[in-house]
Design a protein around this motif. Sequence first.
Motif, mmCIF file in Angstrom:
data_model
loop_
_atom_site.group_PDB
_atom_site.id
_atom_site.type_symbol
_atom_site.label_atom_id
_atom_site.label_comp_id
_atom_site.label_asym_id
_atom_site.label_seq_id
_atom_site.Cartn_x
_atom_site.Cartn_y
_atom_site.Cartn_z
ATOM 1 N N ALA A 1 12.914 27.481 22.299
ATOM 2 C CA ALA A 1 12.602 26.315 21.474
ATOM 3 C C ALA A 1 13.401 26.313 20.183
ATOM 4 O O ALA A 1 13.804 25.245 19.705
ATOM 5 C CB ALA A 1 11.100 26.265 21.178
ATOM 6 N N ILE A 2 13.641 27.476 19.612
ATOM 7 C CA ILE A 2 14.492 27.543 18.419
ATOM 8 C C ILE A 2 15.888 27.041 18.760
ATOM 9 O O ILE A 2 16.476 26.245 18.023
ATOM 10 C CB ILE A 2 14.533 28.970 17.846
ATOM 11 C CG1 ILE A 2 13.194 29.300 17.194
ATOM 12 C CG2 ILE A 2 15.669 29.120 16.835
ATOM 13 C CD1 ILE A 2 13.074 30.718 16.695
ATOM 14 N N GLY A 3 16.403 27.495 19.914
ATOM 15 C CA GLY A 3 17.716 27.011 20.343
ATOM 16 C C GLY A 3 17.714 25.516 20.597
ATOM 17 O O GLY A 3 18.649 24.810 20.211
ATOM 18 N N LYS A 4 16.646 25.035 21.225
ATOM 19 C CA LYS A 4 16.544 23.593 21.489
ATOM 20 C C LYS A 4 16.428 22.819 20.177
ATOM 21 O O LYS A 4 17.036 21.765 20.009
ATOM 22 C CB LYS A 4 15.341 23.281 22.383
ATOM 23 C CG LYS A 4 15.436 23.828 23.787
ATOM 24 C CD LYS A 4 16.557 23.171 24.535
ATOM 25 C CE LYS A 4 16.662 23.704 25.946
ATOM 26 N NZ LYS A 4 17.928 23.333 26.569
ATOM 27 N N GLY A 5 15.638 23.331 19.248
ATOM 28 C CA GLY A 5 15.504 22.673 17.954
ATOM 29 C C GLY A 5 16.807 22.677 17.181
ATOM 30 O O GLY A 5 17.154 21.695 16.516
ATOM 31 N N ALA A 6 17.543 23.778 17.286
ATOM 32 C CA ALA A 6 18.821 23.880 16.589
ATOM 33 C C ALA A 6 19.859 22.932 17.185
ATOM 34 O O ALA A 6 20.784 22.510 16.498
ATOM 35 C CB ALA A 6 19.335 25.316 16.638
ATOM 36 N N SER A 7 19.700 22.591 18.469
ATOM 37 C CA SER A 7 20.684 21.722 19.115
ATOM 38 C C SER A 7 20.396 20.240 18.900
ATOM 39 O O SER A 7 21.202 19.402 19.269
ATOM 40 C CB SER A 7 20.753 22.032 20.614
ATOM 41 O OG SER A 7 19.561 21.632 21.251
ATOM 42 N N LEU A 8 19.241 19.928 18.329
ATOM 43 C CA LEU A 8 18.913 18.528 18.051
ATOM 44 C C LEU A 8 19.229 18.174 16.602
ATOM 45 O O LEU A 8 19.250 19.045 15.733
ATOM 46 C CB LEU A 8 17.422 18.270 18.306
ATOM 47 C CG LEU A 8 16.940 18.335 19.745
ATOM 48 C CD1 LEU A 8 15.440 18.110 19.802
ATOM 49 C CD2 LEU A 8 17.660 17.330 20.624
ATOM 50 N N HIS A 9 19.408 16.894 16.379
ATOM 51 C CA HIS A 9 19.621 16.412 15.011
ATOM 52 C C HIS A 9 18.259 16.129 14.386
ATOM 53 O O HIS A 9 17.608 15.142 14.712
ATOM 54 C CB HIS A 9 20.478 15.151 15.030
ATOM 55 C CG HIS A 9 20.687 14.571 13.669
ATOM 56 N ND1 HIS A 9 21.434 15.205 12.708
ATOM 57 C CD2 HIS A 9 20.225 13.431 13.114
ATOM 58 C CE1 HIS A 9 21.434 14.479 11.607
ATOM 59 N NE2 HIS A 9 20.708 13.394 11.830
#
Length: 194
Positions: A21-29
């Motif tokens: 989720a951290i990676g997913k959050g980091a990949s979103l604007h």
Amino acid sequence: MNLYATLILAFALSMDAFAAAIGKGASLHRPHFREAIRTGIIFGLVEACTPLIGWSLGLYASQYIMEWDHWIAFSLLLLLGCRMIIDSFKREPEIAHHATPQRHSLATLVLTAIATSLDAMAIGVGLAFLQVDILHTAMTIGLMTMIMATLGMLIGRYIGPLLGKRAELVGGLVLIAIGFNILFEHLKLFWYAG
């Protein structure tokens, strides 16, 4: 398994989802709160279902190998913990190099949730040998995963994948510690009984 052991297990199993989720959050604007909640719910539901599947598979076999149940649970936790630790050093950041979207597709989130919940299915097999209340345990794992995945999404854009790797490392160490605790408790009871 007592409440504290269940909470620790749930926390350890949620580390994969937290890291993802951290990676997913980091990949979103700048992900919105509703996207974080959506991600948390998807991860939590999948993570709650997989130990039930593993438990069902393990329950059938448990009557044949009750004498070895503690060794099986220990081995599964040790292997999964070691895999999480190794993965924490190998995994590349999931930050997109192109225009960042504001939301992930449902398919992407479900596939990621399944990938991070395979450990919970294997744990479910081990839990069948320990004869725990699987519904309570699965709900606790799902709820903890929902909370951790939601938090991961919200802080992902600030902290990025580096903490995600550390979180997975901690999760692996906790799984190994739980495995040793199960083995220790069983052997302690064995020695006291003898």
